[in-house]
Design a protein around this motif. Sequence first.
Motif, PDB file in Angstrom:
ATOM      1  N   GLU A 191       5.353   4.437   1.236  1.00 19.68           N
ATOM      2  CA  GLU A 191       5.073   3.427   0.675  1.00 19.68           C
ATOM      3  C   GLU A 191       5.432   2.172   1.732  1.00 19.68           C
ATOM      4  O   GLU A 191       6.333   2.045   2.395  1.00 19.68           O
ATOM      5  CB  GLU A 191       6.196   3.100  -0.497  1.00 19.68           C
ATOM      6  CG  GLU A 191       5.823   3.942  -1.678  1.00 19.68           C
ATOM      7  CD  GLU A 191       6.894   3.545  -2.864  1.00 19.68           C
ATOM      8  OE1 GLU A 191       7.064   2.604  -3.337  1.00 19.68           O
ATOM      9  OE2 GLU A 191       7.511   4.798  -3.258  1.00 19.68           O
ATOM     10  N   GLU A 192       4.540   1.263   1.763  1.00 17.47           N
ATOM     11  CA  GLU A 192       4.527   0.060   2.683  1.00 17.47           C
ATOM     12  C   GLU A 192       4.361  -1.309   1.769  1.00 17.47           C
ATOM     13  O   GLU A 192       3.563  -1.461   1.459  1.00 17.47           O
ATOM     14  CB  GLU A 192       3.439   0.206   3.610  1.00 17.47           C
ATOM     15  CG  GLU A 192       3.619   1.200   4.578  1.00 17.47           C
ATOM     16  CD  GLU A 192       2.421   1.413   5.514  1.00 17.47           C
ATOM     17  OE1 GLU A 192       1.739   0.326   5.807  1.00 17.47           O
ATOM     18  OE2 GLU A 192       2.168   2.520   6.197  1.00 17.47           O
ATOM     19  N   GLU A 210      -2.652   1.086  -8.927  1.00 14.38           N
ATOM     20  CA  GLU A 210      -2.802  -0.275  -8.486  1.00 14.38           C
ATOM     21  C   GLU A 210      -2.721  -1.234  -9.705  1.00 14.38           C
ATOM     22  O   GLU A 210      -3.250  -0.944 -10.712  1.00 14.38           O
ATOM     23  CB  GLU A 210      -3.959  -0.758  -7.820  1.00 14.38           C
ATOM     24  CG  GLU A 210      -3.962  -2.289  -7.461  1.00 14.38           C
ATOM     25  CD  GLU A 210      -5.378  -2.817  -6.663  1.00 14.38           C
ATOM     26  OE1 GLU A 210      -5.324  -3.705  -6.498  1.00 14.38           O
ATOM     27  OE2 GLU A 210      -6.225  -1.865  -6.564  1.00 14.38           O
ATOM     28  N   TYR A 232      -0.557  11.717   2.224  1.00 14.41           N
ATOM     29  CA  TYR A 232      -1.037  12.635   3.045  1.00 14.41           C
ATOM     30  C   TYR A 232      -1.106  14.187   2.257  1.00 14.41           C
ATOM     31  O   TYR A 232      -0.116  14.607   1.482  1.00 14.41           O
ATOM     32  CB  TYR A 232      -0.263  12.986   4.441  1.00 14.41           C
ATOM     33  CG  TYR A 232      -0.527  11.858   5.270  1.00 14.41           C
ATOM     34  CD1 TYR A 232      -1.382  11.811   6.182  1.00 14.41           C
ATOM     35  CD2 TYR A 232       0.655  10.811   5.409  1.00 14.41           C
ATOM     36  CE1 TYR A 232      -1.550  10.735   7.147  1.00 14.41           C
ATOM     37  CE2 TYR A 232       0.547   9.770   6.130  1.00 14.41           C
ATOM     38  CZ  TYR A 232      -0.500   9.775   6.977  1.00 14.41           C
ATOM     39  OH  TYR A 232      -0.509   8.792   7.778  1.00 14.41           O
ATOM     40  N   GLU A 262      -5.704  12.170   4.759  1.00 10.74           N
ATOM     41  CA  GLU A 262      -5.057  10.846   4.228  1.00 10.74           C
ATOM     42  C   GLU A 262      -5.768  10.130   3.220  1.00 10.74           C
ATOM     43  O   GLU A 262      -6.958   9.753   3.427  1.00 10.74           O
ATOM     44  CB  GLU A 262      -4.944   9.817   5.498  1.00 10.74           C
ATOM     45  CG  GLU A 262      -3.954   8.639   5.579  1.00 10.74           C
ATOM     46  CD  GLU A 262      -3.993   7.890   6.502  1.00 10.74           C
ATOM     47  OE1 GLU A 262      -4.440   6.448   6.461  1.00 10.74           O
ATOM     48  OE2 GLU A 262      -3.893   8.360   7.498  1.00 10.74           O
ATOM     49  N   PHE A 263      -4.867   9.550   2.067  1.00 11.04           N
ATOM     50  CA  PHE A 263      -5.610   8.772   1.188  1.00 11.04           C
ATOM     51  C   PHE A 263      -4.563   7.598   1.088  1.00 11.04           C
ATOM     52  O   PHE A 263      -3.528   7.680   1.042  1.00 11.04           O
ATOM     53  CB  PHE A 263      -5.509   9.432  -0.272  1.00 11.04           C
ATOM     54  CG  PHE A 263      -6.356  10.649  -0.258  1.00 11.04           C
ATOM     55  CD1 PHE A 263      -7.541  10.630  -0.681  1.00 11.04           C
ATOM     56  CD2 PHE A 263      -5.727  12.088  -0.029  1.00 11.04           C
ATOM     57  CE1 PHE A 263      -8.549  11.632  -0.865  1.00 11.04           C
ATOM     58  CE2 PHE A 263      -6.516  13.030  -0.027  1.00 11.04           C
ATOM     59  CZ  PHE A 263      -7.978  12.888  -0.388  1.00 11.04           C
ATOM     60  N   THR A 264      -5.127   6.292   0.905  1.00  7.92           N
ATOM     61  CA  THR A 264      -4.664   4.942   0.993  1.00  7.92           C
ATOM     62  C   THR A 264      -4.945   4.092  -0.287  1.00  7.92           C
ATOM     63  O   THR A 264      -6.095   4.183  -0.716  1.00  7.92           O
ATOM     64  CB  THR A 264      -5.155   4.185   2.150  1.00  7.92           C
ATOM     65  OG1 THR A 264      -4.801   4.807   3.369  1.00  7.92           O
ATOM     66  CG2 THR A 264      -4.225   2.927   2.233  1.00  7.92           C
ATOM     67  N   VAL A 265      -3.852   3.877  -1.247  1.00 11.98           N
ATOM     68  CA  VAL A 265      -4.133   3.304  -2.358  1.00 11.98           C
ATOM     69  C   VAL A 265      -3.452   1.709  -2.097  1.00 11.98           C
ATOM     70  O   VAL A 265      -2.163   1.602  -1.522  1.00 11.98           O
ATOM     71  CB  VAL A 265      -3.632   3.615  -3.452  1.00 11.98           C
ATOM     72  CG1 VAL A 265      -3.803   2.584  -4.402  1.00 11.98           C
ATOM     73  CG2 VAL A 265      -4.063   4.952  -3.932  1.00 11.98           C
ATOM     74  N   THR A 266      -4.347   0.526  -1.899  1.00 14.82           N
ATOM     75  CA  THR A 266      -3.957  -0.829  -1.409  1.00 14.82           C
ATOM     76  C   THR A 266      -4.008  -1.942  -2.549  1.00 14.82           C
ATOM     77  O   THR A 266      -4.746  -1.820  -3.283  1.00 14.82           O
ATOM     78  CB  THR A 266      -4.710  -1.159  -0.307  1.00 14.82           C
ATOM     79  OG1 THR A 266      -4.683  -0.284   0.763  1.00 14.82           O
ATOM     80  CG2 THR A 266      -4.199  -2.622   0.382  1.00 14.82           C
ATOM     81  N   LYS A 303       0.776  -1.322   0.065  1.00 22.92           N
ATOM     82  CA  LYS A 303      -0.004  -0.038  -0.057  1.00 22.92           C
ATOM     83  C   LYS A 303       0.763   1.134   0.030  1.00 22.92           C
ATOM     84  O   LYS A 303       2.108   1.294   0.537  1.00 22.92           O
ATOM     85  CB  LYS A 303      -0.945  -0.105   1.105  1.00 22.92           C
ATOM     86  CG  LYS A 303      -0.498   0.235   2.617  1.00 22.92           C
ATOM     87  CD  LYS A 303      -1.406   0.320   3.635  1.00 22.92           C
ATOM     88  CE  LYS A 303      -0.808   0.155   4.907  1.00 22.92           C
ATOM     89  NZ  LYS A 303      -1.962   0.479   5.924  1.00 22.92           N
ATOM     90  N   VAL A 304       0.410   2.348  -0.615  1.00 24.61           N
ATOM     91  CA  VAL A 304       0.917   3.635  -0.504  1.00 24.61           C
ATOM     92  C   VAL A 304      -0.166   4.517   0.210  1.00 24.61           C
ATOM     93  O   VAL A 304      -1.402   4.632  -0.134  1.00 24.61           O
ATOM     94  CB  VAL A 304       1.152   4.141  -1.854  1.00 24.61           C
ATOM     95  CG1 VAL A 304       1.695   5.354  -1.808  1.00 24.61           C
ATOM     96  CG2 VAL A 304       2.144   3.161  -2.685  1.00 24.61           C
ATOM     97  N   VAL A 305       0.516   5.104   1.177  1.00 18.26           N
ATOM     98  CA  VAL A 305      -0.480   6.288   2.117  1.00 18.26           C
ATOM     99  C   VAL A 305       0.171   7.534   1.620  1.00 18.26           C
ATOM    100  O   VAL A 305       1.307   8.026   1.559  1.00 18.26           O
ATOM    101  CB  VAL A 305      -0.148   6.224   3.368  1.00 18.26           C
ATOM    102  CG1 VAL A 305      -1.048   7.207   4.378  1.00 18.26           C
ATOM    103  CG2 VAL A 305      -0.486   4.777   3.951  1.00 18.26           C
TER     104      VAL A 305
END
Length: 84
Positions: A68-69, A45, A10, A20-24, A6-8
Amino acid sequence: MARGDKVVVYVDTGATEAREFTVTASRNGRTVEVKSARAMIEVSEMDKNGNVCHTARFMASRVIALIEERTEEPEPPVVLLEAS
């Protein structure tokens, strides 16, 4: 990469706090990629074949942080063969 990447992002919205926006990566085999061009940051994605499934675009001047996680892929099991 695997499901769970995922990428967070801000983003400064002009209000008193950042949003905060998260793309997983929602399924196995999908990855999340970040591209930066001129004044835009694009988080996509991607599936196994390189096709874009979902995309989020942000103005680069408004992005405060981009995190980036990555999930680590498990090591394949070791199989020992017995000599006969």
